[in-house]
Design a protein around this motif. Structure first.
Motif, PDB file in Angstrom:
ATOM      1  N   THR A  50      28.042 -12.421  30.322  1.00  0.00           N
ATOM      2  CA  THR A  50      27.231 -12.795  29.230  1.00  0.00           C
ATOM      3  C   THR A  50      26.224 -13.941  29.395  1.00  0.00           C
ATOM      4  OG1 THR A  50      28.863 -11.948  27.617  1.00  0.00           O
ATOM      5  CG2 THR A  50      26.622 -13.307  26.750  1.00  0.00           C
ATOM      6  N   GLU A  51      27.016 -15.010  30.115  1.00  0.00           N
ATOM      7  CA  GLU A  51      26.183 -16.245  30.313  1.00  0.00           C
ATOM      8  C   GLU A  51      25.311 -16.024  31.741  1.00  0.00           C
ATOM      9  OE1 GLU A  51      26.523 -21.089  31.255  1.00  0.00           O
ATOM     10  OE2 GLU A  51      28.557 -19.823  31.468  1.00  0.00           O
ATOM     11  N   SER A  52      25.520 -15.109  32.390  1.00  0.00           N
ATOM     12  CA  SER A  52      24.648 -14.513  33.325  1.00  0.00           C
ATOM     13  C   SER A  52      23.443 -13.833  32.817  1.00  0.00           C
ATOM     14  CB  SER A  52      25.429 -13.864  34.690  1.00  0.00           C
ATOM     15  OG  SER A  52      26.449 -14.574  35.140  1.00  0.00           O
ATOM     16  N   LEU A  53      23.683 -13.175  31.902  1.00  0.00           N
ATOM     17  CA  LEU A  53      22.529 -12.468  31.164  1.00  0.00           C
ATOM     18  C   LEU A  53      21.703 -13.283  30.668  1.00  0.00           C
ATOM     19  CD1 LEU A  53      21.049  -9.981  29.690  1.00  0.00           C
ATOM     20  CD2 LEU A  53      22.479 -10.159  28.065  1.00  0.00           C
TER      21      LEU A  53
ATOM     22  N   ASP B 247      27.937   1.003  19.520  1.00  0.00           N
ATOM     23  CA  ASP B 247      28.581   1.876  20.294  1.00  0.00           C
ATOM     24  C   ASP B 247      29.001   1.494  21.656  1.00  0.00           C
ATOM     25  OD1 ASP B 247      27.789   3.819  18.364  1.00  0.00           O
ATOM     26  OD2 ASP B 247      26.028   4.494  19.428  1.00  0.00           O
ATOM     27  N   ILE B 248      28.018   0.796  22.376  1.00  0.00           N
ATOM     28  CA  ILE B 248      28.518  -0.036  23.702  1.00  0.00           C
ATOM     29  C   ILE B 248      29.830  -1.043  23.524  1.00  0.00           C
ATOM     30  CG2 ILE B 248      27.821  -1.142  25.561  1.00  0.00           C
ATOM     31  CD1 ILE B 248      26.815   1.673  25.567  1.00  0.00           C
ATOM     32  N   GLU B 249      29.517  -1.878  22.427  1.00  0.00           N
ATOM     33  CA  GLU B 249      30.382  -2.879  22.197  1.00  0.00           C
ATOM     34  C   GLU B 249      31.869  -2.184  21.747  1.00  0.00           C
ATOM     35  OE1 GLU B 249      28.397  -5.389  19.517  1.00  0.00           O
ATOM     36  OE2 GLU B 249      27.084  -6.343  21.073  1.00  0.00           O
ATOM     37  N   SER B 250      31.882  -1.124  21.148  1.00  0.00           N
ATOM     38  CA  SER B 250      32.887  -0.719  20.648  1.00  0.00           C
ATOM     39  C   SER B 250      33.788  -0.114  21.845  1.00  0.00           C
ATOM     40  CB  SER B 250      32.832   0.575  19.964  1.00  0.00           C
ATOM     41  OG  SER B 250      32.313   1.599  20.498  1.00  0.00           O
ATOM     42  N   VAL B 251      33.232   0.071  23.179  1.00  0.00           N
ATOM     43  CA  VAL B 251      33.729   0.692  24.258  1.00  0.00           C
ATOM     44  C   VAL B 251      34.104  -0.575  25.195  1.00  0.00           C
ATOM     45  CG1 VAL B 251      33.369   1.872  26.554  1.00  0.00           C
ATOM     46  CG2 VAL B 251      32.315   2.631  24.511  1.00  0.00           C
ATOM     47  N   TYR B 252      33.334  -1.857  25.198  1.00  0.00           N
ATOM     48  CA  TYR B 252      33.543  -2.768  26.313  1.00  0.00           C
ATOM     49  C   TYR B 252      34.006  -4.028  25.253  1.00  0.00           C
ATOM     50  CZ  TYR B 252      30.934   0.176  29.380  1.00  0.00           C
ATOM     51  OH  TYR B 252      30.638   1.182  30.156  1.00  0.00           O
ATOM     52  N   THR B 253      33.997  -3.943  24.010  1.00  0.00           N
ATOM     53  CA  THR B 253      34.491  -5.046  23.237  1.00  0.00           C
ATOM     54  C   THR B 253      34.004  -6.485  23.910  1.00  0.00           C
ATOM     55  OG1 THR B 253      36.584  -5.140  24.507  1.00  0.00           O
ATOM     56  CG2 THR B 253      36.664  -3.852  22.446  1.00  0.00           C
ATOM     57  N   ASN B 254      32.560  -6.468  23.983  1.00  0.00           N
ATOM     58  CA  ASN B 254      32.187  -7.720  24.897  1.00  0.00           C
ATOM     59  C   ASN B 254      30.645  -7.653  23.782  1.00  0.00           C
ATOM     60  OD1 ASN B 254      31.720  -9.704  26.661  1.00  0.00           O
ATOM     61  ND2 ASN B 254      30.336  -8.584  27.704  1.00  0.00           N
ATOM     62  N   SER B 255      30.888  -8.184  22.852  1.00  0.00           N
ATOM     63  CA  SER B 255      29.728  -8.712  21.828  1.00  0.00           C
ATOM     64  C   SER B 255      28.862  -9.835  22.547  1.00  0.00           C
ATOM     65  CB  SER B 255      30.231  -8.739  20.645  1.00  0.00           C
ATOM     66  OG  SER B 255      29.086  -8.955  19.680  1.00  0.00           O
ATOM     67  N   PHE B 256      27.913  -9.743  22.634  1.00  0.00           N
ATOM     68  CA  PHE B 256      26.991 -11.131  22.864  1.00  0.00           C
ATOM     69  C   PHE B 256      25.959 -11.464  21.781  1.00  0.00           C
ATOM     70  CE2 PHE B 256      24.017  -7.664  24.428  1.00  0.00           C
ATOM     71  CZ  PHE B 256      22.915  -8.410  24.118  1.00  0.00           C
ATOM     72  N   LEU B 257      25.993 -10.525  20.639  1.00  0.00           N
ATOM     73  CA  LEU B 257      24.799 -11.053  19.617  1.00  0.00           C
ATOM     74  C   LEU B 257      25.565 -11.677  18.466  1.00  0.00           C
ATOM     75  CD1 LEU B 257      22.854  -7.785  19.550  1.00  0.00           C
ATOM     76  CD2 LEU B 257      22.060  -9.948  20.211  1.00  0.00           C
TER      77      LEU B 257
ATOM     78  N   SER C 252      26.870 -22.713  28.638  1.00  0.00           N
ATOM     79  CA  SER C 252      25.966 -23.733  28.330  1.00  0.00           C
ATOM     80  C   SER C 252      24.821 -23.245  27.490  1.00  0.00           C
ATOM     81  CB  SER C 252      25.184 -24.281  29.632  1.00  0.00           C
ATOM     82  OG  SER C 252      24.763 -23.405  30.318  1.00  0.00           O
ATOM     83  N   PHE C 253      24.973 -22.123  26.870  1.00  0.00           N
ATOM     84  CA  PHE C 253      23.924 -21.251  26.180  1.00  0.00           C
ATOM     85  C   PHE C 253      24.112 -21.157  24.511  1.00  0.00           C
ATOM     86  CE2 PHE C 253      22.705 -20.016  30.209  1.00  0.00           C
ATOM     87  CZ  PHE C 253      21.319 -20.320  30.077  1.00  0.00           C
ATOM     88  N   ILE C 254      23.423 -21.351  23.666  1.00  0.00           N
ATOM     89  CA  ILE C 254      23.416 -21.262  22.116  1.00  0.00           C
ATOM     90  C   ILE C 254      22.621 -20.254  21.887  1.00  0.00           C
ATOM     91  CG2 ILE C 254      23.555 -22.304  20.117  1.00  0.00           C
ATOM     92  CD1 ILE C 254      24.298 -24.858  21.207  1.00  0.00           C
ATOM     93  N   LEU C 255      23.178 -19.070  21.138  1.00  0.00           N
ATOM     94  CA  LEU C 255      22.169 -18.123  20.853  1.00  0.00           C
ATOM     95  C   LEU C 255      22.314 -17.841  19.379  1.00  0.00           C
ATOM     96  CD1 LEU C 255      20.369 -15.576  21.887  1.00  0.00           C
ATOM     97  CD2 LEU C 255      22.342 -14.134  21.615  1.00  0.00           C
ATOM     98  N   THR C 256      21.170 -18.050  18.675  1.00  0.00           N
ATOM     99  CA  THR C 256      21.213 -18.301  17.115  1.00  0.00           C
ATOM    100  C   THR C 256      20.458 -16.828  16.517  1.00  0.00           C
ATOM    101  OG1 THR C 256      21.176 -20.591  17.335  1.00  0.00           O
ATOM    102  CG2 THR C 256      20.417 -19.613  15.027  1.00  0.00           C
ATOM    103  N   HIS C 257      21.079 -16.293  15.621  1.00  0.00           N
ATOM    104  CA  HIS C 257      20.460 -15.263  14.836  1.00  0.00           C
ATOM    105  C   HIS C 257      19.287 -15.859  13.837  1.00  0.00           C
ATOM    106  CE1 HIS C 257      19.914 -12.018  11.702  1.00  0.00           C
ATOM    107  NE2 HIS C 257      20.012 -11.103  12.734  1.00  0.00           N
ATOM    108  N   LYS C 258      18.005 -15.306  13.909  1.00  0.00           N
ATOM    109  CA  LYS C 258      17.084 -15.744  12.765  1.00  0.00           C
ATOM    110  C   LYS C 258      16.830 -14.587  11.814  1.00  0.00           C
ATOM    111  CE  LYS C 258      16.104 -19.732  14.158  1.00  0.00           C
ATOM    112  NZ  LYS C 258      16.542 -21.035  13.295  1.00  0.00           N
TER     113      LYS C 258
ATOM    114  N   ILE D 158      14.605  -8.909  19.979  1.00  0.00           N
ATOM    115  CA  ILE D 158      15.202  -8.020  20.728  1.00  0.00           C
ATOM    116  C   ILE D 158      15.157  -6.840  19.841  1.00  0.00           C
ATOM    117  CG2 ILE D 158      17.516  -7.324  21.151  1.00  0.00           C
ATOM    118  CD1 ILE D 158      18.207 -10.219  22.120  1.00  0.00           C
ATOM    119  N   ASN D 159      14.720  -5.532  20.489  1.00  0.00           N
ATOM    120  CA  ASN D 159      14.388  -4.355  19.837  1.00  0.00           C
ATOM    121  C   ASN D 159      15.578  -3.721  20.317  1.00  0.00           C
ATOM    122  OD1 ASN D 159      11.779  -4.522  18.974  1.00  0.00           O
ATOM    123  ND2 ASN D 159      11.548  -5.081  21.097  1.00  0.00           N
ATOM    124  N   LEU D 160      16.456  -3.009  19.232  1.00  0.00           N
ATOM    125  CA  LEU D 160      17.697  -2.342  19.425  1.00  0.00           C
ATOM    126  C   LEU D 160      17.501  -1.006  19.016  1.00  0.00           C
ATOM    127  CD1 LEU D 160      20.195  -4.809  18.172  1.00  0.00           C
ATOM    128  CD2 LEU D 160      19.334  -4.779  20.393  1.00  0.00           C
TER     129      LEU D 160
END
Length: 235
Positions: A135-138, A158-168, A179-185, A216-218
């Motif tokens: 995730t940090e590489s992304l 759907d994807i995270e339910s498969v990979y259990t790797n949420s980054f949002l 070294s990153f901080i991601l904030t939802h606005k 980010i458009n989902l």
């Protein structure tokens, strides 16, 4: 060409360019559709049945026939980083691979390639959903290539339910990854697309931050394979 443009070619590279241009012109059929016909044409393609005889299937077959064929040597970087890919069958070609800025102790590899638009040779990036531990590489990819929009071609839930790797992060909250901080606005949901505004910051030290906004458009509908891809547009 030889009869009417006998002095056209001045060297090996020009000969190669003319050959490739003519080869594509002869192999690819004319697909120009004017503005007045576009809506009707597009509607017909959407209504095609899912069999190999439809016009949409035939166009896809032609497109695949024009696709370049790459050898193992063209995938050397990806082969050295197989554990960082979801599938050994979906690998970036070295020629178009997006290399990350060097960071001591971290890999500069992420499964992402540059794509062309009709105006620029490097207008878009196609990248995979972050595998476990990447995730940090992304986030480094977003910063290095100065991106401002991410389009997700399938539902992240759907994807995270498969990979259990949420980054949002959850609404009105933040997550820290390396070294990153991601904030939802904010999030605006429509029938087909969910638009989420995020702020990504990189910690330089305890007091300084690098920060900018990313929209980010989902896509809500699950329309792609489990090897979920982003299409990231460059600013």
């Amino acid at each position: 060409m030889r009869k009417h443009r006998m002095n056209m070619i001045q060297g090996h590279e020009q000969y190669k360019m003319v050959y490739e241009t003519l080869n594509e012109a002869f192999r690819a059929k004319h697909n120009l559709v004017n503005r007045d016909e576009f809506v009707e044409k597009y509607g017909g393609l959407k209504n095609d049945a899912s069999d190999s005889s439809t016009e949409l299937a035939m166009e896809y077959k032609t497109l695949k026939a024009l696709k370049p064929i790459y050898s193992e040597s063209d995938l050397s970087t990806a082969k050295e980083n197989l554990e960082r890919n979801f599938s050994p069958d979906i690998l970036p070609v070295d020629k178009y691979h997006c290399h990350l800025t060097y960071v001591k102790g971290q890999s500069n590899y992420y499964n992402a390639v540059l794509l062309q638009s009709y105006t620029r040779p490097d207008a878009l990036i196609s990248a995979q959903f972050p595998a476990a531990g990447s995730t940090e590489s992304l986030f480094r990819l977003l910063k290095d290539f100065d991106t401002s929009v991410i389009v997700a071609l399938s539902s992240l839930t759907d994807i995270e339910s498969v990979y259990t790797n949420s980054f949002l992060p959850q609404e009105q909250s933040s997550i820290t990854v390396g070294s990153f901080i991601l904030t939802h606005k904010s999030t605006l949901k429509t029938p087909n697309v969910s638009k989420t505004k995020l702020v990504l910051r990189k910690k330089v030290n305890d007091y300084q931050m690098f920060g900018r906004s990313y929209l980010i458009n989902l896509q809500i509908r699950n329309t792609c394979t489990q090897y979920f891809l982003f299409v990231v547009s460059l600013k």
